[in-house]
Design a protein around this motif. Structure first.
Motif, PDB file in Angstrom:
ATOM      1  N   SER A   4       0.855  -1.187   0.000  1.00 36.10           N
ATOM      2  CA  SER A   4       0.000   0.000   0.000  1.00 36.10           C
ATOM      3  C   SER A   4       0.892   1.239   0.000  1.00 36.10           C
ATOM      4  O   SER A   4       2.097   1.167   0.255  1.00 36.10           O
ATOM      5  N   ALA A   5       0.293   2.365  -0.276  1.00 38.12           N
ATOM      6  CA  ALA A   5       1.038   3.623  -0.272  1.00 38.12           C
ATOM      7  C   ALA A   5       1.617   3.889   1.118  1.00 38.12           C
ATOM      8  O   ALA A   5       2.747   4.377   1.257  1.00 38.12           O
ATOM      9  N   GLU A   6       0.854   3.541   2.147  1.00 31.59           N
ATOM     10  CA  GLU A   6       1.313   3.740   3.514  1.00 31.59           C
ATOM     11  C   GLU A   6       2.526   2.843   3.815  1.00 31.59           C
ATOM     12  O   GLU A   6       3.509   3.282   4.427  1.00 31.59           O
ATOM     13  N   ALA A   7       2.499   1.587   3.367  1.00 32.42           N
ATOM     14  CA  ALA A   7       3.611   0.660   3.595  1.00 32.42           C
ATOM     15  C   ALA A   7       4.859   1.132   2.852  1.00 32.42           C
ATOM     16  O   ALA A   7       5.975   1.040   3.377  1.00 32.42           O
ATOM     17  N   ILE A   8       4.682   1.665   1.643  1.00 34.39           N
ATOM     18  CA  ILE A   8       5.822   2.163   0.875  1.00 34.39           C
ATOM     19  C   ILE A   8       6.444   3.368   1.572  1.00 34.39           C
ATOM     20  O   ILE A   8       7.672   3.491   1.653  1.00 34.39           O
ATOM     21  N   GLU A   9       5.616   4.261   2.108  1.00 38.80           N
ATOM     22  CA  GLU A   9       6.142   5.429   2.825  1.00 38.80           C
ATOM     23  C   GLU A   9       6.876   5.001   4.092  1.00 38.80           C
ATOM     24  O   GLU A   9       7.924   5.564   4.431  1.00 38.80           O
ATOM     25  N   THR A  10       6.337   3.999   4.796  1.00 35.50           N
ATOM     26  CA  THR A  10       7.018   3.487   5.988  1.00 35.50           C
ATOM     27  C   THR A  10       8.377   2.906   5.606  1.00 35.50           C
ATOM     28  O   THR A  10       9.381   3.155   6.277  1.00 35.50           O
ATOM     29  N   LEU A  11       8.404   2.134   4.513  1.00 39.19           N
ATOM     30  CA  LEU A  11       9.655   1.562   4.032  1.00 39.19           C
ATOM     31  C   LEU A  11      10.661   2.662   3.697  1.00 39.19           C
ATOM     32  O   LEU A  11      11.818   2.608   4.108  1.00 39.19           O
ATOM     33  N   ARG A  12      10.219   3.680   2.966  1.00 34.77           N
ATOM     34  CA  ARG A  12      11.118   4.778   2.600  1.00 34.77           C
ATOM     35  C   ARG A  12      11.657   5.490   3.845  1.00 34.77           C
ATOM     36  O   ARG A  12      12.842   5.834   3.909  1.00 34.77           O
ATOM     37  N   ALA A  13      10.805   5.698   4.852  1.00 42.56           N
ATOM     38  CA  ALA A  13      11.224   6.400   6.065  1.00 42.56           C
ATOM     39  C   ALA A  13      12.248   5.568   6.847  1.00 42.56           C
ATOM     40  O   ALA A  13      13.284   6.095   7.279  1.00 42.56           O
ATOM     41  N   LEU A  14      11.975   4.280   7.027  1.00 41.51           N
ATOM     42  CA  LEU A  14      12.902   3.420   7.762  1.00 41.51           C
ATOM     43  C   LEU A  14      14.210   3.262   6.993  1.00 41.51           C
ATOM     44  O   LEU A  14      15.291   3.199   7.587  1.00 41.51           O
ATOM     45  N   TRP A  15      14.124   3.207   5.675  1.00 42.11           N
ATOM     46  CA  TRP A  15      15.321   3.102   4.832  1.00 42.11           C
ATOM     47  C   TRP A  15      16.186   4.362   4.991  1.00 42.11           C
ATOM     48  O   TRP A  15      17.396   4.275   5.128  1.00 42.11           O
ATOM     49  N   ALA A  16      15.513   5.525   4.983  1.00 37.87           N
ATOM     50  CA  ALA A  16      16.243   6.789   5.113  1.00 37.87           C
ATOM     51  C   ALA A  16      16.895   6.917   6.490  1.00 37.87           C
ATOM     52  O   ALA A  16      17.943   7.551   6.626  1.00 37.87           O
ATOM     53  N   GLU A  17      16.297   6.315   7.513  1.00 39.00           N
ATOM     54  CA  GLU A  17      16.884   6.346   8.856  1.00 39.00           C
ATOM     55  C   GLU A  17      18.102   5.445   8.963  1.00 39.00           C
ATOM     56  O   GLU A  17      18.836   5.514   9.948  1.00 39.00           O
ATOM     57  N   GLY A  18      18.310   4.569   7.973  1.00 38.54           N
ATOM     58  CA  GLY A  18      19.497   3.726   7.962  1.00 38.54           C
ATOM     59  C   GLY A  18      19.333   2.375   8.628  1.00 38.54           C
ATOM     60  O   GLY A  18      20.320   1.716   8.924  1.00 38.54           O
ATOM     61  N   HIS A  19      18.106   1.950   8.874  1.00 35.57           N
ATOM     62  CA  HIS A  19      17.882   0.643   9.490  1.00 35.57           C
ATOM     63  C   HIS A  19      18.257  -0.473   8.509  1.00 35.57           C
ATOM     64  O   HIS A  19      18.177  -0.301   7.294  1.00 35.57           O
ATOM     65  N   SER A  20      18.640  -1.613   9.051  1.00 37.78           N
ATOM     66  CA  SER A  20      18.967  -2.763   8.209  1.00 37.78           C
ATOM     67  C   SER A  20      17.684  -3.317   7.603  1.00 37.78           C
ATOM     68  O   SER A  20      16.581  -3.069   8.098  1.00 37.78           O
ATOM     69  N   THR A  21      17.855  -4.070   6.528  1.00 44.47           N
ATOM     70  CA  THR A  21      16.671  -4.657   5.879  1.00 44.47           C
ATOM     71  C   THR A  21      15.978  -5.627   6.813  1.00 44.47           C
ATOM     72  O   THR A  21      14.743  -5.717   6.811  1.00 44.47           O
ATOM     73  N   ALA A  22      16.732  -6.348   7.624  1.00 46.99           N
ATOM     74  CA  ALA A  22      16.120  -7.275   8.582  1.00 46.99           C
ATOM     75  C   ALA A  22      15.307  -6.509   9.626  1.00 46.99           C
ATOM     76  O   ALA A  22      14.193  -6.919   9.986  1.00 46.99           O
TER      77      ALA A  22
END
Length: 169
Positions: A4-22
């Motif tokens: 969903s658009a919300e899940a994609i935004e969450t992914l982008r935000a966590l990715w930008a924070e530098g969290h690992s994929t796991a």
């Protein structure tokens, strides 16, 4: 998974924070591979290697705080010098840098090769060549006790998992 658009935004935000994929996968309740696949499809920036990231953090913490932080790639290590065994006539020093290793293969006479099937259950069944070609044959040396191969081929076929890991890296 439906993204969903919300899940994609969450992914982008966590990715930008530098969290690992796991870690992103745990927080979102999805697999790490789902995170990696979606990040790739979204063309998100590549993650730095965790090894280089840890080295950079360690070197940054050991520097004085007034110096600017500069991240550089480590220089390649020079090849290790070859270890030459000491001649048998001289006595070896008490402490050596590398302990001597036992020979990996026992000295056995060269195996004879025969072009057809094994002649008996006591002969080595190590295949030589490509099956279906005229050159295909089996080793005909005497089989090692309890094994289907001669001593030379048994040393190749039966390798402990620990030995394989040492050769891998």
């Amino acid at each position: 998974m439906d993204w969903s658009a919300e899940a994609i935004e969450t992914l982008r935000a966590l990715w930008a924070e530098g969290h690992s994929t796991a870690e992103i996968g745990r927080r979102m309740g999805i697999s790490k591979n789902a995170v990696v696949g979606k990040a790739h499809r979204l063309h998100l920036p590549a993650r730095p290697s965790p090894i280089q990231r840890e080295q950079a953090a360690a070197s940054a913490s050991s520097r004085p705080s007034a110096a600017p932080a500069v991240v550089s790639t480590p220089a390649p290590r020079p090849a290790a010098p070859a270890v030459v065994p000491a001649p048998a006539a001289t006595a070896a020093p008490a402490a050596t840098a590398v302990p001597p290793r036992a020979p990996s293969r026992a000295a056995a006479p060269p195996a004879q090769v025969r072009p057809f099937q094994r002649s008996s259950a006591r002969s080595c069944c190590w295949p030589i060549g490509e099956p279906g070609t005229p050159d295909f044959r089996f080793c005909s040396a005497e089989a090692f006790a309890g094994k289907p191969y001669c001593l030379e081929h048994a040393s190749v076929a039966y390798v402990k998992a620990r030995d394989r890991r040492e050769d891998a890296a």
